[in-house]
Design an enzyme around this catalytic site. Structure first.
Site: not given
Length: 303
Positions: A129-130
């Site tokens: 995830d970012k």
């Protein structure tokens, strides 16, 4: 509009007139007023009668420019002719998508390794995830990518994460619960009947008064898997803006979590069989400073 277009929907007729553009893109231009009839903004369903003046202010789709090399920095912990292992910082998007068409890890990979233009997804075989930091592997050849994907599907790639969670879970356990789109919010994932199989093993590394540092080991790699699974058993990740709960905090802990400004999740260990050499290789990554600051505050709270 040509006379034979009479009776047709504006979006359908426009798609026939402009076959180089997708119907969804044309419909979006109509909704945004970039495609007009007789100078007026209409809807995609508007019926045309023929003879109208059509004006289209065509603009490039950001997705068309997404797979372009850009000078994006990222730390490397290992590199050879077959693969590169990256210690991804929080905040770096892995793959271009809506809202993040540039400045991604993929763009940086294409800039640093131009040969990756010939490998699907620039060699990316799994994602973080970012706002999740830590280790991930990228294939530098098609052969390496095929082999790494096979290992991921066979669940032989070892991926360990450290997370700071709310509450203190049991010493160890396994969460075997299917994950799919949340039926009430398609932007979120959830444990749902009929979802994709998902298995997470966890163990408490360090318990605190109202929190714990846990290590999670993935068997599967579903979107947001650790975040969803830990929230599912009542121990959401600290700082998680999507699956977390607002728990009152004070003093040094509140300040540390505010500085964290993301879910407290880090990919700490990665192990796999080298796709060419056939030997098992493993790498570790230290917890980043923002998570260490939260742990320091928790240890102080326990005193």
């Amino acid at each position: 509009m040509p006379p034979e277009a009479a009776g047709g929907r504006f979006d359908a007729v426009l798609a026939r007139l402009l076959p180089d553009f997708s119907r969804s893109r044309l419909a979006r231009w109509i909704d945004e007023g970039k495609a007009t009839l007789d100078g007026k903004t209409v809807t995609p369903k508007t019926k045309v009668w023929g003879g109208e003046a059509v004006e289209v202010a065509a603009e490039p789709d950001p997705a068309d420019a997404a797979f372009k090399p850009e000078p994006v920095e990222f730390p490397i912990v290992h590199e050879d002719d077959s693969l590169v292992v990256i210690d991804k910082p929080a905040g770096l998007v892995v793959h271009p998508a809506a809202g993040n068409w540039s400045g991604t890890l993929l763009n940086g990979l294409l800039y640093r390794y131009p040969e990756l233009a010939g490998v699907p997804r620039a060699g990316i075989v799994h994602r973080l995830d970012k706002e999740t930091s830590g280790l991930m592997v990228v294939a530098k050849t098609l052969r390496a990518q095929t082999e790494l994907v096979r290992q991921l599907q066979a669940r032989t790639v070892k991926r360990h994460y450290r997370a700071i969670v709310q509450g203190v879970p049991a010493d160890e356990g396994t969460i075997n619960a299917p994950i799919g789109r949340n039926p009430r919010d398609r932007l979120r994932m959830a444990v749902v009947p009929g979802g994709k199989p998902a298995v997470t093993h966890f163990g408490v590394i360090e318990p605190f008064v109202r929190h714990a540092l846990v290590e999670c080991r993935l068997e599967t790699g579903r979107t947001h898997q650790i975040r969803v699974h830990m929230a599912h058993i009542g121990h959401a990740l600290v700082g998680d803006p999507v699956y977390g709960r607002n728990v009152p905090m004070e003093g040094a802990l509140a300040a540390a979590v505010a500085t964290l400004s993301r879910q407290a999740l880090h990919a700490v260990r990665l192990a796999l069989v080298h796709p060419e050499q056939g030997v098992e290789m493993a790498w570790r990554s230290a917890l980043p400073a923002d998570m260490e600051a939260v742990l320091a505050a928790l240890r102080g709270e326990a005193c």
